[in-house]
Motif scaffolding. Sequence first.
Motif, mmCIF file in Angstrom:
data_model
loop_
_atom_site.group_PDB
_atom_site.id
_atom_site.type_symbol
_atom_site.label_atom_id
_atom_site.label_comp_id
_atom_site.label_asym_id
_atom_site.label_seq_id
_atom_site.Cartn_x
_atom_site.Cartn_y
_atom_site.Cartn_z
ATOM 1 N N GLU A 81 0.858 -1.180 0.000
ATOM 2 C CA GLU A 81 0.000 0.000 0.000
ATOM 3 C C GLU A 81 0.894 1.229 0.000
ATOM 4 O O GLU A 81 2.122 1.102 0.134
ATOM 5 N N ARG A 120 -9.494 -8.856 -8.069
ATOM 6 C CA ARG A 120 -8.492 -9.006 -7.007
ATOM 7 C C ARG A 120 -7.240 -9.655 -7.591
ATOM 8 O O ARG A 120 -7.295 -10.781 -8.079
ATOM 9 N N PHE A 124 -1.673 -4.889 -8.221
ATOM 10 C CA PHE A 124 -2.770 -4.019 -8.648
ATOM 11 C C PHE A 124 -2.304 -2.582 -8.492
ATOM 12 O O PHE A 124 -1.212 -2.330 -7.983
ATOM 13 N N GLN A 126 -3.005 1.590 -7.504
ATOM 14 C CA GLN A 126 -3.808 2.527 -6.719
ATOM 15 C C GLN A 126 -3.483 3.965 -7.091
ATOM 16 O O GLN A 126 -2.346 4.288 -7.423
ATOM 17 N N GLY A 305 -8.786 1.853 -6.177
ATOM 18 C CA GLY A 305 -8.307 0.674 -6.906
ATOM 19 C C GLY A 305 -8.528 0.868 -8.398
ATOM 20 O O GLY A 305 -9.667 0.893 -8.865
#
Length: 423
Positions: A81, A120, A124, A126, A305
């Motif tokens: 993150e 998912r 990925f 952000q 996302g």
Amino acid sequence: MNISAVRGFRDVLPQESAIWQELEAQARRYLTAYGFAEIILPVVEKTELFARAIGETTDIVEKEMYTFTDRDDASLTLRPEGTASVIRAYIEHSLFHKEPVSKLFYIGPMFRRERPQKGRYRQFHQIGAEILGRDDPLIDAELLLLLHDLFTALQLTITIEVNSLGCTLCRPRHRESLRTFGESRLAALCANCQARLQRNPLRILDCKEPGCRQATADAPMLTAFLCPACGEHFDRVQAYLRQEQVCFSVNPRLVRGLDYYCRTSFEVLAQGLGAQNAVCGGGRYDGLVAQLGGPAVPGIGFAIGVERLVMLLQSHERQHLLHPDLFIAPLDERAETYAFSVAHRLRQEGYYIELDSSRRGLKAQMRRADKLGARYVLILGEQELAVGKGTIRDMQAKTDHPLAVDLTLPAQKMMESIQLKNI
Ligand code: ATP
Ligand code: MG
């Protein structure tokens, strides 16, 4: 045997990346309008940063991180993150000395070893934003307004859910009450919740198991335990949102996966994504900067996302690919050599030119121009070139007109005569 991509890691092909670019452009536009500046962060950090920022007992740190030992024995992790890195950089570069409030955004890949499924992935992306240095409700409302404006501009129907997670004053009382409640329903809870009940009872509120949902339907909610300061803060955030006609609902069960959240927490949900319906999550984390060794500076942020949003935008069946400003169809070798210079001249000035080098017949080239959505086609054949002319076909009006192909003309003039603008 062909080599395929790693499970959970995916390619973004041109049809999708065009939507991706549009989304990113809109996000940058609104982030800029709200005063955010971009911070570009490394993808790898010391493992310790995430252990301290996210919390040792969270799913992410316990079992989802891509951690490896570097050749010098340092333990490193691919970031799961962005917030921890933003704060690490904020402290490392003493940004708090430079501005009373920092508004930063980042865009990039994150890595979590989750079970891959629709929406998912293990890598990925952000788009995240953080406001560091202020804790007044106006700031929280501003962040939610930004999200509201962005999703409206993207023509997406979304639901904003908000909750308050209280502070270190109100949380312990709620935690105790929730633990006692959970213990009284222990048998009805899933194994995961039974284990979490001691360490982090708040998490039983957002378990997705139907049995747990039912068992915790009348569990004590944090909203009933908020101290007067947190209660007022939450009221004012909501008042600002109502003032600007932002639709939202209060979800008292909304808790965030990460340990450091306090007060305003939120999630943006979208329909049409199945189980993975959260397109954005965020909230306030007032203790985190100090916990990572910085000054006692409050903060709030969100992360969108990208893949899930792109999926939604794709299902809208909009035409996203860029269309050529001009498609050049040379009919023989000499014309092709000339077309090469014409294309270069126009591309230098930023026009999007498709040059067909297939040497196929005119019909086949026109079909391709049509497929690409070109508005104009320049047809160059030997006969035409001999007299310094080409033919322009306007694909929309379905008309032809002659064009003097003059390489000494500036690109803009050339485009204008192609579009018949200067006549
Ligand atoms: P979820 O409940 O879907 O696991 P989360 O609470 O783990 O989400 P955050 O850590 O807050 O999510 O990240 C913010 C957003 O990033 C999510 O709302 C979601 O859109 C996206 N996201 C999170 N994990 C993934 C993933 N593994 N693959 C794709 N997108 C993800
Ligand atoms: Mg998750």
